[in-house]
Design an enzyme around this catalytic site. Structure first.
Site, PDB file in Angstrom:
ATOM      1  N   ASN A  62     -49.046  43.416  -6.129  1.00  0.00           N
ATOM      2  CA  ASN A  62     -49.839  43.830  -4.874  1.00  0.00           C
ATOM      3  C   ASN A  62     -49.945  42.625  -3.756  1.00  0.00           C
ATOM      4  O   ASN A  62     -49.934  41.501  -3.985  1.00  0.00           O
ATOM      5  CB  ASN A  62     -51.349  44.289  -4.909  1.00  0.00           C
ATOM      6  CG  ASN A  62     -52.271  43.132  -5.805  1.00  0.00           C
ATOM      7  OD1 ASN A  62     -51.708  42.499  -6.908  1.00  0.00           O
ATOM      8  ND2 ASN A  62     -53.422  43.249  -5.521  1.00  0.00           N
ATOM      9  N   GLU A  64     -51.332  42.144  -0.145  1.00  0.00           N
ATOM     10  CA  GLU A  64     -52.396  42.643   0.889  1.00  0.00           C
ATOM     11  C   GLU A  64     -52.122  42.166   2.284  1.00  0.00           C
ATOM     12  O   GLU A  64     -51.424  41.535   2.402  1.00  0.00           O
ATOM     13  CB  GLU A  64     -54.046  42.239   0.217  1.00  0.00           C
ATOM     14  CG  GLU A  64     -54.023  42.755  -0.992  1.00  0.00           C
ATOM     15  CD  GLU A  64     -55.470  42.348  -1.782  1.00  0.00           C
ATOM     16  OE1 GLU A  64     -56.082  41.485  -1.073  1.00  0.00           O
ATOM     17  OE2 GLU A  64     -55.864  43.324  -2.675  1.00  0.00           O
ATOM     18  N   CYS A  73     -49.566  48.335  -2.989  1.00  0.00           N
ATOM     19  CA  CYS A  73     -49.792  48.180  -4.490  1.00  0.00           C
ATOM     20  C   CYS A  73     -48.763  47.744  -5.164  1.00  0.00           C
ATOM     21  O   CYS A  73     -47.583  47.932  -4.919  1.00  0.00           O
ATOM     22  CB  CYS A  73     -50.213  49.580  -5.360  1.00  0.00           C
ATOM     23  SG  CYS A  73     -51.898  50.119  -4.720  1.00  0.00           S
ATOM     24  N   GLU A  75     -47.190  48.547  -7.882  1.00  0.00           N
ATOM     25  CA  GLU A  75     -46.370  49.772  -8.493  1.00  0.00           C
ATOM     26  C   GLU A  75     -45.392  50.180  -7.537  1.00  0.00           C
ATOM     27  O   GLU A  75     -44.073  50.117  -7.790  1.00  0.00           O
ATOM     28  CB  GLU A  75     -47.367  50.845  -8.978  1.00  0.00           C
ATOM     29  CG  GLU A  75     -48.240  50.473 -10.337  1.00  0.00           C
ATOM     30  CD  GLU A  75     -49.533  50.038  -9.766  1.00  0.00           C
ATOM     31  OE1 GLU A  75     -49.875  49.432  -8.732  1.00  0.00           O
ATOM     32  OE2 GLU A  75     -50.672  50.249 -10.584  1.00  0.00           O
ATOM     33  N   CYS A 112     -53.235  53.908  -9.201  1.00  0.00           N
ATOM     34  CA  CYS A 112     -53.988  54.777  -8.004  1.00  0.00           C
ATOM     35  C   CYS A 112     -53.170  55.952  -7.660  1.00  0.00           C
ATOM     36  O   CYS A 112     -52.102  56.188  -7.951  1.00  0.00           O
ATOM     37  CB  CYS A 112     -54.147  53.934  -6.748  1.00  0.00           C
ATOM     38  SG  CYS A 112     -52.580  53.925  -5.782  1.00  0.00           S
ATOM     39  N   CYS A 115     -49.925  55.703  -5.913  1.00  0.00           N
ATOM     40  CA  CYS A 115     -48.661  55.050  -6.754  1.00  0.00           C
ATOM     41  C   CYS A 115     -48.305  55.903  -7.871  1.00  0.00           C
ATOM     42  O   CYS A 115     -47.184  56.331  -7.851  1.00  0.00           O
ATOM     43  CB  CYS A 115     -49.262  53.897  -7.310  1.00  0.00           C
ATOM     44  SG  CYS A 115     -49.477  52.368  -6.246  1.00  0.00           S
TER      45      CYS A 115
HETATM   46  N1  THU Z   1     -53.834  47.872  -6.591  1.00  0.00           N
HETATM   47  C1  THU Z   1     -52.833  47.930  -7.032  1.00  0.00           C
HETATM   48  O1  THU Z   1     -51.930  47.131  -6.790  1.00  0.00           O
HETATM   49  N2  THU Z   1     -52.320  48.815  -8.036  1.00  0.00           N
HETATM   50  C2  THU Z   1     -53.235  50.047  -8.321  1.00  0.00           C
HETATM   51  O2  THU Z   1     -52.939  50.943  -9.036  1.00  0.00           O
HETATM   52  C3  THU Z   1     -54.559  49.872  -7.778  1.00  0.00           C
HETATM   53  C4  THU Z   1     -54.860  48.922  -6.796  1.00  0.00           C
HETATM   54  C5  THU Z   1     -54.253  46.518  -5.690  1.00  0.00           C
HETATM   55  C6  THU Z   1     -54.209  47.137  -4.326  1.00  0.00           C
HETATM   56  C7  THU Z   1     -55.452  45.987  -3.652  1.00  0.00           C
HETATM   57  O3  THU Z   1     -54.442  44.992  -3.437  1.00  0.00           O
HETATM   58  C8  THU Z   1     -56.005  45.580  -5.078  1.00  0.00           C
HETATM   59  O4  THU Z   1     -55.542  46.250  -5.971  1.00  0.00           O
HETATM   60  C9  THU Z   1     -57.601  46.221  -4.786  1.00  0.00           C
HETATM   61  O5  THU Z   1     -57.481  47.467  -4.697  1.00  0.00           O
END
Ligand code: THU
Length: 160
Positions: A62, A64, A73, A75, A112, A115
């Site tokens: 991920n 940010e 994310c 994925e 999520c 994704c």
């Molecule tokens: N996140 C992912 O990388 N994948 C997911 O399927 C759920 C959430 C990340 C997004 C964000 O950077 C952090 O987790 C918190 O939501």
């Protein structure tokens, strides 16, 4: 009116050692990617490793952003990178794992909704199932045998 039930089967593993060798290796790559996540805001670090039909592995984590919705994310970073680097090569499976700097992640991290939708595009296009291996830091590892299982009644380009 008739009622229908949609159900699906998961495989649940007690530990990494219980996975077959290919899945174990893929999950180790996702764990490796996880530690390089850029997650200064959530402190929640996710790693993903995509295994392609040509046996190449593409990783993601991920990323940010100070403007929160601009982040992405793990994925999607991974599958988009796979699509960019190996266009048209089918995805066999994706290992996903999460850890946190603030608490122990004790259950398998599931992708999520956004994704799931992004991965479903590739599954629909390639007409073969994409397996998902989901893991936290501890706890059971869940294997889904197809992305569609966790996104039933999904939207795809057949509607367009
Ligand atoms: N996140 C992912 O990388 N994948 C997911 O399927 C759920 C959430 C990340 C997004 C964000 O950077 C952090 O987790 C918190 O939501």
């Amino acid at each position: 009116m008739k009622k229908q039930t949609i159900s699906f089967e998961l495989s649940v593993f007690e530990s990494l050692e219980e996975l077959n060798e290919q899945d174990q290796k893929l999950m180790l790559k996702a764990m490796d990617a996880r530690k390089d996540a850029y997650a200064p805001y959530s402190n929640f670090m996710v790693g993903a490793a995509v295994l392609l039909e040509n046996d190449k592995v593409v990783i993601g984590n991920n990323q940010e952003n100070a403007s929160y919705p601009s982040g992405l994310c793990a994925e999607r970073v991974a599958v988009f990178q796979a699509g960019a680097k190996y266009p048209g090569v089918a995805i066999k499976s994706i290992a996903i794992t999460a850890m946190s700097r603030t608490h122990l992640v004790e259950k398998a991290a599931a992708p999520c909704g956004n994704c799931r939708q992004a991965i479903s595009e590739y599954e629909y296009k390639q007409k073969s199932p994409i397996e998902l291996l989901l893991m936290g830091e501890t706890g059971e590892i869940i294997k889904c045998h197809s992305l569609t299982d966790i996104l039933p009644l999904g939207f795809n380009n057949s509607y367009l």
